[in-house]
Design a protein around this motif. Structure first.
Motif, PDB file in Angstrom:
ATOM      1  N   PHE A   1     -18.703 -12.811  56.167  1.00  0.00           N
ATOM      2  CA  PHE A   1     -17.556 -13.566  55.662  1.00  0.00           C
ATOM      3  C   PHE A   1     -16.857 -12.728  54.598  1.00  0.00           C
ATOM      4  O   PHE A   1     -17.326 -11.650  54.250  1.00  0.00           O
ATOM      5  N   GLU A   2     -15.733 -13.216  54.090  1.00  0.00           N
ATOM      6  CA  GLU A   2     -14.830 -12.549  53.149  1.00  0.00           C
ATOM      7  C   GLU A   2     -13.877 -11.628  53.915  1.00  0.00           C
ATOM      8  O   GLU A   2     -14.304 -10.727  54.633  1.00  0.00           O
ATOM      9  N   SER A   3     -12.603 -11.848  53.735  1.00  0.00           N
ATOM     10  CA  SER A   3     -11.584 -11.175  54.537  1.00  0.00           C
ATOM     11  C   SER A   3     -11.617  -9.657  54.421  1.00  0.00           C
ATOM     12  O   SER A   3     -11.490  -8.959  55.439  1.00  0.00           O
ATOM     13  N   ASN A   4     -11.789  -9.118  53.236  1.00  0.00           N
ATOM     14  CA  ASN A   4     -11.817  -7.661  53.091  1.00  0.00           C
ATOM     15  C   ASN A   4     -13.028  -7.060  53.807  1.00  0.00           C
ATOM     16  O   ASN A   4     -12.929  -5.994  54.421  1.00  0.00           O
TER      17      ASN A   4
ATOM     18  N   GLY B   1     -19.583 -21.468  53.700  1.00  0.00           N
ATOM     19  CA  GLY B   1     -18.740 -22.424  54.407  1.00  0.00           C
ATOM     20  C   GLY B   1     -17.261 -22.131  54.278  1.00  0.00           C
ATOM     21  O   GLY B   1     -16.434 -22.977  54.584  1.00  0.00           O
ATOM     22  N   LYS B   2     -16.923 -20.921  53.835  1.00  0.00           N
ATOM     23  CA  LYS B   2     -15.522 -20.562  53.611  1.00  0.00           C
ATOM     24  C   LYS B   2     -14.964 -19.728  54.760  1.00  0.00           C
ATOM     25  O   LYS B   2     -15.703 -19.182  55.571  1.00  0.00           O
TER      26      LYS B   2
ATOM     27  N   ASN C   1      -3.709 -18.763  57.926  1.00  0.00           N
ATOM     28  CA  ASN C   1      -4.474 -18.264  56.783  1.00  0.00           C
ATOM     29  C   ASN C   1      -4.113 -16.800  56.565  1.00  0.00           C
ATOM     30  O   ASN C   1      -4.484 -15.933  57.350  1.00  0.00           O
ATOM     31  N   TRP C   2      -3.403 -16.492  55.485  1.00  0.00           N
ATOM     32  CA  TRP C   2      -2.947 -15.125  55.249  1.00  0.00           C
ATOM     33  C   TRP C   2      -4.118 -14.162  55.084  1.00  0.00           C
ATOM     34  O   TRP C   2      -3.999 -12.981  55.369  1.00  0.00           O
ATOM     35  N   ARG C   3      -5.258 -14.650  54.637  1.00  0.00           N
ATOM     36  CA  ARG C   3      -6.423 -13.767  54.501  1.00  0.00           C
ATOM     37  C   ARG C   3      -6.917 -13.319  55.876  1.00  0.00           C
ATOM     38  O   ARG C   3      -7.371 -12.195  56.042  1.00  0.00           O
ATOM     39  N   ALA C   4      -6.807 -14.192  56.848  1.00  0.00           N
ATOM     40  CA  ALA C   4      -7.213 -13.835  58.208  1.00  0.00           C
ATOM     41  C   ALA C   4      -6.270 -12.797  58.808  1.00  0.00           C
ATOM     42  O   ALA C   4      -6.677 -11.998  59.653  1.00  0.00           O
TER      43      ALA C   4
ATOM     44  N   ASN D   1     -16.812 -26.164  59.407  1.00  0.00           N
ATOM     45  CA  ASN D   1     -17.446 -25.376  58.352  1.00  0.00           C
ATOM     46  C   ASN D   1     -18.471 -26.170  57.539  1.00  0.00           C
ATOM     47  O   ASN D   1     -19.092 -25.619  56.639  1.00  0.00           O
ATOM     48  N   CYS D   2     -18.660 -27.423  57.857  1.00  0.00           N
ATOM     49  CA  CYS D   2     -19.624 -28.256  57.124  1.00  0.00           C
ATOM     50  C   CYS D   2     -20.892 -28.550  57.912  1.00  0.00           C
ATOM     51  O   CYS D   2     -21.831 -29.127  57.359  1.00  0.00           O
TER      52      CYS D   2
END
Length: 112
Positions: free
Chosen positions: A70-73, A56-57, A12-15, A44-45
């Motif tokens: 949550f959220e990569s940034n 759940g993302k 996952n490039w965001r990670a 995640n469910c």
């Protein structure tokens, strides 16, 4: 110092943003992205995960102190040190500026 677990899926490039920020800041991050501890589309469910991370993302981060975000940034900011965040309000604003610029102007064309 912040330390915790990063939930994501493989490659996952965001990670990667989170892992890079953590490495430059000397933050200890354990990544769960594969069985038996993590199953994409299943872990995640479940209600326990959704209680911590309502969307759940991925990626999602749980600190050793129980703090969840949550959220990569946002996670990258949280695991960063003052050098990466900016040590003055002006420097911090420039960091946010360039992160926002990248998300708006670089990520979309790079993802197509």
């Amino acid at each position: 110092m912040v330390a915790g677990t990063l939930y994501t899926y493989p490659k996952n490039w965001r990670a990667f943003k989170v892992l890079i920020a953590a490495q430059y800041s000397g933050t200890q991050v354990c990544m769960l992205s594969a069985p038996p501890h993590f199953h994409f589309g299943q872990t995640n469910c479940v209600s326990e995960f959704l209680h911590k991370f309502p969307t759940g993302k991925f990626p999602a981060f749980e600190g050793h102190d129980g703090f969840c975000v949550f959220e990569s940034n946002t996670i990258a900011y949280y695991v960063s040190n003052e050098v990466l965040r900016g040590s003055t309000p002006e420097a911090a604003a420039q960091v946010v500026q360039w992160v926002s610029f990248a998300d708006s102007n670089i990520v979309p064309p790079a993802s197509t």
